[in-house]
Write a protein that holds these residues in place. Structure first.
Motif, PDB file in Angstrom:
ATOM      1  N   LEU A  87      -5.853   1.457   0.846  1.00  0.00           N
ATOM      2  CA  LEU A  87      -5.749   2.241  -0.686  1.00  0.00           C
ATOM      3  C   LEU A  87      -6.873   3.176  -0.879  1.00  0.00           C
ATOM      4  CD1 LEU A  87      -4.944  -1.011  -3.030  1.00  0.00           C
ATOM      5  CD2 LEU A  87      -3.545   0.858  -2.365  1.00  0.00           C
ATOM      6  N   GLN A  88      -8.104   2.911  -0.185  1.00  0.00           N
ATOM      7  CA  GLN A  88      -9.057   3.678  -0.469  1.00  0.00           C
ATOM      8  C   GLN A  88      -8.800   5.058   0.537  1.00  0.00           C
ATOM      9  OE1 GLN A  88     -12.555   1.623   0.695  1.00  0.00           O
ATOM     10  NE2 GLN A  88     -12.712   0.704  -1.284  1.00  0.00           N
ATOM     11  N   VAL A 124       0.848  -1.200  -0.030  1.00  0.00           N
ATOM     12  CA  VAL A 124      -0.001  -0.136  -0.173  1.00  0.00           C
ATOM     13  C   VAL A 124       0.908   1.247  -0.091  1.00  0.00           C
ATOM     14  CG1 VAL A 124      -1.720   1.158   1.323  1.00  0.00           C
ATOM     15  CG2 VAL A 124      -1.847  -1.326   1.036  1.00  0.00           C
ATOM     16  N   ARG A 180      -7.395  -3.072   0.384  1.00  0.00           N
ATOM     17  CA  ARG A 180      -8.401  -2.254  -0.209  1.00  0.00           C
ATOM     18  C   ARG A 180      -8.827  -1.147   0.360  1.00  0.00           C
ATOM     19  NH1 ARG A 180     -11.597  -5.921  -1.442  1.00  0.00           N
ATOM     20  NH2 ARG A 180     -13.386  -5.643  -0.262  1.00  0.00           N
ATOM     21  N   THR A 181      -9.100  -1.277   1.662  1.00  0.00           N
ATOM     22  CA  THR A 181      -9.646  -0.108   2.431  1.00  0.00           C
ATOM     23  C   THR A 181      -8.373   0.823   2.728  1.00  0.00           C
ATOM     24  OG1 THR A 181     -11.142  -1.550   3.713  1.00  0.00           O
ATOM     25  CG2 THR A 181     -10.394   0.548   4.747  1.00  0.00           C
ATOM     26  N   GLU A 192      -7.016  -9.185   1.781  1.00  0.00           N
ATOM     27  CA  GLU A 192      -7.472  -8.113   0.442  1.00  0.00           C
ATOM     28  C   GLU A 192      -8.524  -7.145   0.988  1.00  0.00           C
ATOM     29  OE1 GLU A 192      -9.589  -8.888  -4.057  1.00  0.00           O
ATOM     30  OE2 GLU A 192      -9.009 -10.349  -2.741  1.00  0.00           O
ATOM     31  N   ALA A 193      -9.241  -7.214   1.850  1.00  0.00           N
ATOM     32  CA  ALA A 193     -10.368  -6.516   2.261  1.00  0.00           C
ATOM     33  C   ALA A 193      -9.335  -5.179   2.900  1.00  0.00           C
ATOM     34  CB  ALA A 193     -11.281  -6.848   3.091  1.00  0.00           C
TER      35      ALA A 193
END
Length: 219
Positions: free
Chosen positions: A51-52, A13, A48-49, A44-45
């Motif tokens: 990165l958001q 990240v 992704r969080t 993965e979750a």
């Protein structure tokens, strides 16, 4: 993506471990706990969080707005519309600051001869019209100093009360009091604890001062 370690998350990240922990403390990230060893499990979750979060922080979106978008209170569009209002206000403030700084470029005197008072009055008039010259991130950081100071004061008062209670009990029954060296040892324990708490507070304040929270706000 299987469970990965936090150092691998950092690499994936591009967010430091310190800031990942910061986002967890802010409730923006909630990795699972491994039932066998108690460690956090990232997958993965979580990537992704993060990165958001990184995207939104790079755009300057507040933590509170991110929290509302995560909770479904606001959509991405809602959050961006609200953030645009903030950006427009910040742009107006920046433009006023630029005009003020541009005017100062014509000043030839040295700083020691500068009439700062008149310029500050001009800035105060601009602030009354809605301009903002304060560093909001620094104000956020100052709030972080409150908790360690309050906890330290409470602990020191508690330990001091224990020492006072011990001395009071000894005074009530001086004839049955234990030897002086034992009294000194008993009194030393809360004093050592108090010293440790104060040291921890100093270290925490130094850590905040080095920009732990400011670094997180860069994302």
């Amino acid at each position: 993506m299987s469970d990965i370690k936090i150092n691998e998350v950092e690499a994936l990240v591009g967010i430091t471990r310190k800031n990942i922990r910061f986002y967890e403390a802010e409730g923006l990230l909630a990795p699972r706990r491994n039932s066998e060893n108690g460690y956090r499990d990232y997958g993965e979750a979580e990537v992704r969080t993060l990165l958001q979060i990184k995207l939104l922080r790079k755009l300057g979106v507040s933590l509170e707005e991110i929290r509302k978008m995560q909770g479904g209170v606001h959509t991405v569009g809602d959050g961006m519309r609200r953030h645009l209002v903030t950006l427009e206000r910040d742009r107006e403030n920046l433009e006023q600051a630029i005009r003020l700084c541009a005017g100062l470029t014509d000043r030839q005197e040295r700083l020691g001869d500068l009439d700062a008072g008149s310029i500050l009055k001009e800035m105060e008039a601009m602030e009354q019209s809605g301009a903002t010259f304060q560093d909001k991130q620094r104000r956020d950081v100052r709030i972080r100093y409150v908790a360690p100071v309050v906890i330290t004061v409470v602990m020191v008062l508690l330990m001091g009360g224990m020492v006072g209670l011990l001395l009071w009990l000894v005074a009530l029954s001086a004839s049955d009091a234990p030897p002086a060296f034992m009294l000194a040892a008993m009194a030393l324990v809360p004093l050592v604890i108090s010293g440790g708490v104060v040291l921890a507070m100093v270290q925490r304040i130094r850590e905040i001062g080095r920009g732990e929270i400011d670094d997180a706000k860069n994302y």
